[in-house]
Design a protein around this motif. Structure first.
Motif, mmCIF file in Angstrom:
data_model
loop_
_atom_site.group_PDB
_atom_site.id
_atom_site.type_symbol
_atom_site.label_atom_id
_atom_site.label_comp_id
_atom_site.label_asym_id
_atom_site.label_seq_id
_atom_site.Cartn_x
_atom_site.Cartn_y
_atom_site.Cartn_z
ATOM 1 N N MET A 1 0.853 -1.217 0.035
ATOM 2 C CA MET A 1 0.174 0.072 0.059
ATOM 3 C C MET A 1 0.877 1.268 0.111
ATOM 4 S SD MET A 1 -2.656 -1.549 -0.098
ATOM 5 C CE MET A 1 -1.804 -3.186 0.493
ATOM 6 N N ALA A 20 -4.674 9.497 -10.494
ATOM 7 C CA ALA A 20 -4.494 7.834 -9.767
ATOM 8 C C ALA A 20 -3.615 7.674 -8.967
ATOM 9 C CB ALA A 20 -3.978 7.089 -11.131
ATOM 10 N N ILE A 24 -5.330 6.512 -0.948
ATOM 11 C CA ILE A 24 -6.503 6.785 -0.326
ATOM 12 C C ILE A 24 -6.625 7.259 1.137
ATOM 13 C CG2 ILE A 24 -8.425 5.381 0.487
ATOM 14 C CD1 ILE A 24 -8.991 6.069 -2.259
ATOM 15 N N PRO A 25 -5.497 6.850 1.848
ATOM 16 C CA PRO A 25 -5.424 7.309 3.153
ATOM 17 C C PRO A 25 -5.567 8.900 3.103
ATOM 18 C CG PRO A 25 -3.965 5.737 3.056
ATOM 19 C CD PRO A 25 -4.283 6.031 1.627
ATOM 20 N N THR A 222 -9.922 8.893 -7.781
ATOM 21 C CA THR A 222 -9.168 7.926 -8.078
ATOM 22 C C THR A 222 -9.883 6.657 -8.950
ATOM 23 O OG1 THR A 222 -9.800 6.362 -5.965
ATOM 24 C CG2 THR A 222 -7.846 7.966 -5.898
ATOM 25 N N ALA A 223 -11.256 6.744 -8.864
ATOM 26 C CA ALA A 223 -12.091 5.833 -9.600
ATOM 27 C C ALA A 223 -13.573 6.389 -9.713
ATOM 28 C CB ALA A 223 -12.067 4.626 -8.949
ATOM 29 N N TYR A 227 -17.785 2.825 -9.088
ATOM 30 C CA TYR A 227 -16.874 2.140 -8.119
ATOM 31 C C TYR A 227 -17.172 1.897 -7.065
ATOM 32 C CZ TYR A 227 -12.225 -0.252 -7.012
ATOM 33 O OH TYR A 227 -11.073 -1.030 -6.530
ATOM 34 N N TRP A 228 -17.458 3.237 -6.299
ATOM 35 C CA TRP A 228 -17.517 3.155 -4.891
ATOM 36 C C TRP A 228 -18.951 2.824 -4.517
ATOM 37 C CZ3 TRP A 228 -12.956 3.102 -2.842
ATOM 38 C CH2 TRP A 228 -11.728 3.806 -3.624
ATOM 39 N N ALA A 238 -15.595 -1.755 -1.976
ATOM 40 C CA ALA A 238 -14.672 -0.473 -1.912
ATOM 41 C C ALA A 238 -15.297 0.470 -1.137
ATOM 42 C CB ALA A 238 -14.172 -0.440 -3.439
ATOM 43 N N ASN A 241 -15.413 -0.083 2.536
ATOM 44 C CA ASN A 241 -14.145 0.246 3.096
ATOM 45 C C ASN A 241 -13.555 1.620 3.387
ATOM 46 O OD1 ASN A 241 -11.904 -2.361 3.552
ATOM 47 N ND2 ASN A 241 -13.724 -2.781 2.362
ATOM 48 N N LEU A 242 -14.065 2.452 2.485
ATOM 49 C CA LEU A 242 -13.884 3.871 2.591
ATOM 50 C C LEU A 242 -14.498 4.472 3.692
ATOM 51 C CD1 LEU A 242 -12.388 5.592 0.555
ATOM 52 C CD2 LEU A 242 -14.624 6.118 -0.528
ATOM 53 N N GLU A 245 -12.766 3.165 6.826
ATOM 54 C CA GLU A 245 -11.633 4.113 7.019
ATOM 55 C C GLU A 245 -12.124 5.417 7.686
ATOM 56 O OE1 GLU A 245 -8.633 2.768 5.835
ATOM 57 O OE2 GLU A 245 -7.225 4.570 5.818
ATOM 58 N N LEU A 248 -13.019 5.048 11.330
ATOM 59 C CA LEU A 248 -11.894 5.002 12.331
ATOM 60 C C LEU A 248 -11.003 5.895 12.467
ATOM 61 C CD1 LEU A 248 -11.236 1.184 10.883
ATOM 62 C CD2 LEU A 248 -11.958 1.745 13.050
#
Lengths: 252, 252
Positions: A1, A20, A24-25, A222-223, A227-228, A238, A241-242, A245, A248
């Protein structure tokens, strides 16, 4: 990553960077840094409850009530955030529950609040609600307004604070991705009022606010939106997960 | 998610540190650093396949074959690692599949390998197999030996490399936590031979090796074995997150 930009670099160079290559973080950090960025500390033996609609529900097994168990948590952001917490805060003896139910609006949370919140006595209550409060007014026969949403939400939180004065609140922003299946220009600008109301309510109840809309907006660097989120409303894996993230990031 | 030790500090001070304060990322790093630490790069349009037994299966819906979908991926480490990859490597157009089946030993992977591996044509193949190859000899009526495991595993990989010469391999170490339900002293030292065989096979096939046993051993510095695995063999949600964390560490 690979993490090709640190956050400072990202913020100063995002406009010119090859999209691209943005990690993501950093995207989540950038999105979240626009919000109040209040953070929350977990204590030993805390009970954490996720509440909301289908996005929270995420196909959970509603007959399973075992804390920290995969079937009870579904396969969405609540499951992902819970698993990460249980791993990283293994010494804390956390008990994590998901009681999201697909299709719910605020008044439907209220109808089941005794059993599905107050009796669980959460120390941390994470609510994400509002997409259906708007969506179901579009031909779904629901006649609630933004005022209904605002009033019902405040009543629900007043009732919660009365029963659980020390509960720590996390409020997730309702989000939608315009142009993906269910979500069209017809949603705007009306839908934005629900986002704004959730933010204001978070402020007035001293809740941590998670700006999911910004997260999904940033992620499209990014996409594409599809995609999301599969239909503009429900996240893909995906996208889930975002969300986890971002959730958290609000925990110290 | 406090990270109170950087890795260098952790390695030098682990012996004297208060165990509860050791952060999980450091635990996983410490465990993984004992292995060959070979890493793998993903390319655009890669297809990734997870194969194995119940630990990989993790309750997946076997009628769903849609790549990247939650039901197809189950709720174990494969789902968690897949979701994280799809989020962090959103530009890569990855296709991720899980074809683990509960109860499988190596020969049972071989029986279904054409349909469940070769036809999928993975660029990256992650296999975790071996617990049942040992476990089912303990009163389960299975008569395979360590030699059966070793021979069958090599044959499977030879066949795979012949059909897919460029496939990148990831091999997960079979692990068990002694003293938790199913796992007793009866497992030792015999079970360790399966771990060692998997490591040797990974070496000779130039595979990335994931030392799950070390990961679970190290994790017990923060919480007891029963926190990480329900029965000594199957991970809890916390344990599955630990496995995914270790798996993801092997990806650049």
């Amino acid at each position: 990553m690979s993490n090709q930009f640190n956050r400072r670099n990202f913020i100063s160079s995002a406009a010119t960077a090859t999209l691209a290559a943005i990690a993501i973080p950093d995207i989540v950090s950038a999105a979240v840094s626009n919000s109040s960025a209040k953070k929350l500390t977990l204590n030993d033996n805390d009970t954490i409850l996720f509440q909301g609609d289908s996005i929270t529900d995420a196909g959970r097994n509603k007959t399973n009530t075992t804390p920290n168990s995969a079937p009870m948590l579904g396969t969405g952001y609540a499951f992902l955030a819970a698993g990460n917490l249980l791993m990283h805060q293994a010494t804390k003896n956390l008990k994590i529950y998901n009681r999201g139910i697909s299709g719910n609006k605020v008044y439907q949370l209220a109808e089941r609040w005794d059993a599905d919140c107050l009796q669980i006595k959460p120390n941390v209550l994470s609510i994400m609600i509002g997409v259906n409060d708007f969506w179901h007014t579009l031909g779904g026969g629901y006649t609630g307004t933004i005022e209904t949403y605002r009033t019902d939400y405040r009543k629900l939180l007043d009732r919660t604070k009365q029963a659980l004065p020390d509960v720590k609140l996390i409020i997730g922003e309702p989000f939608a991705v315009n142009g993906i299946k269910a979500v069209t220009d017809q949603w705007y600008p009306k839908f934005n009022e629900y986002r704004q109301a959730a933010r204001e309510i978070a402020d007035s109840y001293n809740a941590v606010f998670i700006p999911y809309q910004s997260v999904f907006d940033e992620a499209q660097k990014t996409a594409p939106g599809s995609y999301w989120t599969a239909d503009g409303v429900h996240p893909t894996l995906a996208g889930a997960n975002l969300m986890a993230e971002a959730w958290l990031k609000m925990i110290k």
